[in-house]
Write a protein that holds these residues in place. Structure first.
Motif, PDB file in Angstrom:
ATOM      1  N   LYS A  35     -34.526  48.659-126.423  1.00 19.64           N
ATOM      2  CA  LYS A  35     -34.816  49.756-125.497  1.00 19.64           C
ATOM      3  C   LYS A  35     -36.080  50.540-125.896  1.00 19.64           C
ATOM      4  O   LYS A  35     -36.396  51.535-125.253  1.00 19.64           O
ATOM      5  CB  LYS A  35     -33.634  50.741-125.461  1.00 19.64           C
ATOM      6  CG  LYS A  35     -32.282  50.123-125.162  1.00 19.64           C
ATOM      7  CD  LYS A  35     -32.173  49.720-123.709  1.00 19.64           C
ATOM      8  CE  LYS A  35     -30.737  49.454-123.279  1.00 19.64           C
ATOM      9  NZ  LYS A  35     -29.976  48.601-124.148  1.00 19.64           N
TER      10      LYS A  35
ATOM     11  N   LEU B 181     -38.686  50.875-123.098  1.00 21.06           N
ATOM     12  CA  LEU B 181     -38.117  51.657-122.002  1.00 21.06           C
ATOM     13  C   LEU B 181     -38.056  53.139-122.361  1.00 21.06           C
ATOM     14  O   LEU B 181     -38.426  54.004-121.550  1.00 21.06           O
ATOM     15  CB  LEU B 181     -36.715  51.137-121.660  1.00 21.06           C
ATOM     16  CG  LEU B 181     -35.939  51.940-120.606  1.00 21.06           C
ATOM     17  CD1 LEU B 181     -36.653  51.919-119.266  1.00 21.06           C
ATOM     18  CD2 LEU B 181     -34.516  51.393-120.465  1.00 21.06           C
TER      19      LEU B 181
ATOM     20  N   LEU C 222     -38.389  53.981-111.461  1.00 22.79           N
ATOM     21  CA  LEU C 222     -36.963  53.680-111.377  1.00 22.79           C
ATOM     22  C   LEU C 222     -36.201  54.918-110.926  1.00 22.79           C
ATOM     23  O   LEU C 222     -36.574  56.047-111.246  1.00 22.79           O
ATOM     24  CB  LEU C 222     -36.433  53.240-112.742  1.00 22.79           C
ATOM     25  CG  LEU C 222     -36.987  51.933-113.320  1.00 22.79           C
ATOM     26  CD1 LEU C 222     -36.516  51.766-114.756  1.00 22.79           C
ATOM     27  CD2 LEU C 222     -36.563  50.742-112.478  1.00 22.79           C
TER      28      LEU C 222
ATOM     29  N   GLU D  48     -30.253  44.611-125.527  1.00 22.00           N
ATOM     30  CA  GLU D  48     -31.674  44.623-125.213  1.00 22.00           C
ATOM     31  C   GLU D  48     -32.396  45.681-126.044  1.00 22.00           C
ATOM     32  O   GLU D  48     -31.843  46.743-126.320  1.00 22.00           O
ATOM     33  CB  GLU D  48     -31.889  44.925-123.723  1.00 22.00           C
ATOM     34  CG  GLU D  48     -31.517  43.779-122.807  1.00 22.00           C
ATOM     35  CD  GLU D  48     -31.917  44.059-121.362  1.00 22.00           C
ATOM     36  OE1 GLU D  48     -32.526  45.122-121.122  1.00 22.00           O
ATOM     37  OE2 GLU D  48     -31.609  43.224-120.495  1.00 22.00           O
TER      38      GLU D  48
ATOM     39  N   VAL E 132     -27.287  48.535-120.606  1.00 20.19           N
ATOM     40  CA  VAL E 132     -27.308  47.101-120.900  1.00 20.19           C
ATOM     41  C   VAL E 132     -27.321  46.895-122.413  1.00 20.19           C
ATOM     42  O   VAL E 132     -28.185  47.412-123.118  1.00 20.19           O
ATOM     43  CB  VAL E 132     -28.529  46.413-120.264  1.00 20.19           C
ATOM     44  CG1 VAL E 132     -28.588  44.946-120.693  1.00 20.19           C
ATOM     45  CG2 VAL E 132     -28.454  46.520-118.743  1.00 20.19           C
TER      46      VAL E 132
ATOM     47  N   GLU F 265     -30.803  53.616-111.625  1.00 24.43           N
ATOM     48  CA  GLU F 265     -31.355  52.398-112.233  1.00 24.43           C
ATOM     49  C   GLU F 265     -31.635  52.616-113.720  1.00 24.43           C
ATOM     50  O   GLU F 265     -31.418  51.714-114.541  1.00 24.43           O
ATOM     51  CB  GLU F 265     -32.638  51.993-111.505  1.00 24.43           C
ATOM     52  CG  GLU F 265     -32.394  51.433-110.119  1.00 24.43           C
ATOM     53  CD  GLU F 265     -33.676  51.245-109.321  1.00 24.43           C
ATOM     54  OE1 GLU F 265     -33.681  50.426-108.391  1.00 24.43           O
ATOM     55  OE2 GLU F 265     -34.684  51.936-109.625  1.00 24.43           O
ATOM     56  N   ILE F 266     -32.111  53.805-114.063  1.00 21.58           N
ATOM     57  CA  ILE F 266     -32.365  54.126-115.478  1.00 21.58           C
ATOM     58  C   ILE F 266     -31.062  54.097-116.268  1.00 21.58           C
ATOM     59  O   ILE F 266     -31.000  53.524-117.358  1.00 21.58           O
ATOM     60  CB  ILE F 266     -33.051  55.499-115.603  1.00 21.58           C
ATOM     61  CG1 ILE F 266     -34.486  55.421-115.059  1.00 21.58           C
ATOM     62  CG2 ILE F 266     -33.056  55.980-117.057  1.00 21.58           C
ATOM     63  CD1 ILE F 266     -35.160  56.762-114.892  1.00 21.58           C
ATOM     64  N   GLU F 267     -30.022  54.725-115.715  1.00 20.77           N
ATOM     65  CA  GLU F 267     -28.717  54.718-116.393  1.00 20.77           C
ATOM     66  C   GLU F 267     -28.228  53.297-116.615  1.00 20.77           C
ATOM     67  O   GLU F 267     -27.724  52.959-117.697  1.00 20.77           O
ATOM     68  CB  GLU F 267     -27.693  55.509-115.564  1.00 20.77           C
ATOM     69  CG  GLU F 267     -27.870  57.007-115.654  1.00 20.77           C
ATOM     70  CD  GLU F 267     -26.802  57.757-114.883  1.00 20.77           C
ATOM     71  OE1 GLU F 267     -26.175  58.659-115.479  1.00 20.77           O
ATOM     72  OE2 GLU F 267     -26.578  57.446-113.706  1.00 20.77           O
ATOM     73  N   GLN F 268     -28.367  52.454-115.602  1.00 20.73           N
ATOM     74  CA  GLN F 268     -27.915  51.064-115.711  1.00 20.73           C
ATOM     75  C   GLN F 268     -28.695  50.311-116.785  1.00 20.73           C
ATOM     76  O   GLN F 268     -28.114  49.538-117.556  1.00 20.73           O
ATOM     77  CB  GLN F 268     -28.048  50.369-114.356  1.00 20.73           C
ATOM     78  CG  GLN F 268     -27.038  50.856-113.323  1.00 20.73           C
ATOM     79  CD  GLN F 268     -27.272  50.269-111.943  1.00 20.73           C
ATOM     80  OE1 GLN F 268     -28.349  49.722-111.657  1.00 20.73           O
ATOM     81  NE2 GLN F 268     -26.279  50.388-111.072  1.00 20.73           N
ATOM     82  N   GLN F 269     -30.000  50.527-116.858  1.00 19.04           N
ATOM     83  CA  GLN F 269     -30.816  49.828-117.855  1.00 19.04           C
ATOM     84  C   GLN F 269     -30.472  50.280-119.279  1.00 19.04           C
ATOM     85  O   GLN F 269     -30.452  49.478-120.205  1.00 19.04           O
ATOM     86  CB  GLN F 269     -32.305  50.048-117.575  1.00 19.04           C
ATOM     87  CG  GLN F 269     -32.795  49.284-116.365  1.00 19.04           C
ATOM     88  CD  GLN F 269     -34.269  48.939-116.457  1.00 19.04           C
ATOM     89  OE1 GLN F 269     -34.888  48.990-117.532  1.00 19.04           O
ATOM     90  NE2 GLN F 269     -34.861  48.581-115.327  1.00 19.04           N
ATOM     91  N   LEU F 270     -30.195  51.571-119.444  1.00 16.54           N
ATOM     92  CA  LEU F 270     -29.849  52.081-120.771  1.00 16.54           C
ATOM     93  C   LEU F 270     -28.486  51.564-121.228  1.00 16.54           C
ATOM     94  O   LEU F 270     -28.221  51.468-122.431  1.00 16.54           O
ATOM     95  CB  LEU F 270     -29.848  53.612-120.772  1.00 16.54           C
ATOM     96  CG  LEU F 270     -31.220  54.281-120.708  1.00 16.54           C
ATOM     97  CD1 LEU F 270     -31.075  55.785-120.524  1.00 16.54           C
ATOM     98  CD2 LEU F 270     -32.043  53.983-121.962  1.00 16.54           C
TER      99      LEU F 270
END
Length: 255
Positions: free
Chosen positions: A20, A23, A4, A18, A15, A8-13
């Motif tokens: 984590k 991740l 990633l 969810e 969310v 993309e990592i910042e965006q996933q963290l």
């Protein structure tokens, strides 16, 4: 598997909702320094959020115990402006819904001005009811500051609808038809008293900024009527205003 990107990592963290855990475990194995910086920042923010959540839950203990006893409309009461040399004393009474959640709420004096303003709007929007009592300088001089603060509190309570069935009051005792408890440093121990402290302080600060437009020499928009060096120098130079508490030293020395 493609790694990633940092974005993309910042965006996933970010969310919410969810899990984590997987991740975070994967990211801990990522050798990129940028990834580790983002992960460290995220974990610090999570730790801060958890501490605020814990503090919030601690501050609901009085309300929770009272609801367990059958009380429904619990009003928190606090005032702002007992110490200044000028301006009114302002009190607020607030009834919050049981599901109110605002981590970070605290004694208004511990919050930044921006936080107070943000929380003020949130509390007004979500409160079941709130009321504000205001006693001006002339009446403070007549009945003394403690009695003025109590009178402002009682005025705030009379504005509540529905009527409260229990009062949590910061530091003072009031004679009312409602059962009550006085809590020392209650604005840091009870969410309803903290909410009242924010309503009272923001209301008073806004009033002092309005007064400052009429009397800019005294710096009321920044000192809020407290006896700062700037304020005391202005009293010496320009005398007292109708908003000064003439029974307070050193104001009374310049009359």
């Amino acid at each position: 598997m493609k790694k990633l990107t940092i974005q993309e990592i910042e965006q996933q963290l970010l969310v919410e909702g969810e899990d984590k855990k997987q991740l975070v475990q994967t990211l801990r194995q990522d050798e990129r320094k940028g990834v580790q910086r983002i992960l460290d920042k995220w974990e610090r923010l999570r730790e801060k959020e958890q501490l605020l959540h814990k503090k919030f839950l601690e501050m609901t203990s009085f309300e929770g115990a009272l609801r367990h006893q059958g009380f429904q409309f619990i009003a928190g009461i606090d005032e702002a402006g007992r110490g200044p040399l000028a301006g009114p004393v302002v009190a607020a009474a607030v009834i919050l819904p049981e599901d109110f959640y605002l981590p970070g709420i605290d004694d208004s004096k511990k919050l930044t001005e921006q936080k107070r303003e943000d929380y003020f709007e949130r509390i007004k929007l979500e409160a079941i009811s709130f009321g504000v009592g205001i006693i001006g300088a002339a009446e403070i001089d007549t009945i003394n500051i403690l009695e003025a603060a109590k009178k402002a509190m009682l005025e705030a309570v009379t504005q509540l609808a529905p009527n409260p069935d229990y009062l949590l009051i910061d530091a003072v005792k009031l004679e009312t038809p409602y059962p009550s408890e006085s809590l020392i440093k209650g604005d840091a121990r009870s969410i309803t008293i903290a909410a009242a402290s924010i309503i009272a302080k923001v209301t008073r600060d806004r009033m002092m900024k309005e007064i400052s437009r009429e009397y800019p020499e005294y710096g009321f928009s920044s000192n809020m009527g407290y006896g700062t060096a700037e304020h005391l120098e202005a009293i010496k130079r320009y005398g007292v205003t109708p908003y000064h508490r003439k029974s307070f030293a050193p104001v009374k020395d310049y009359i």
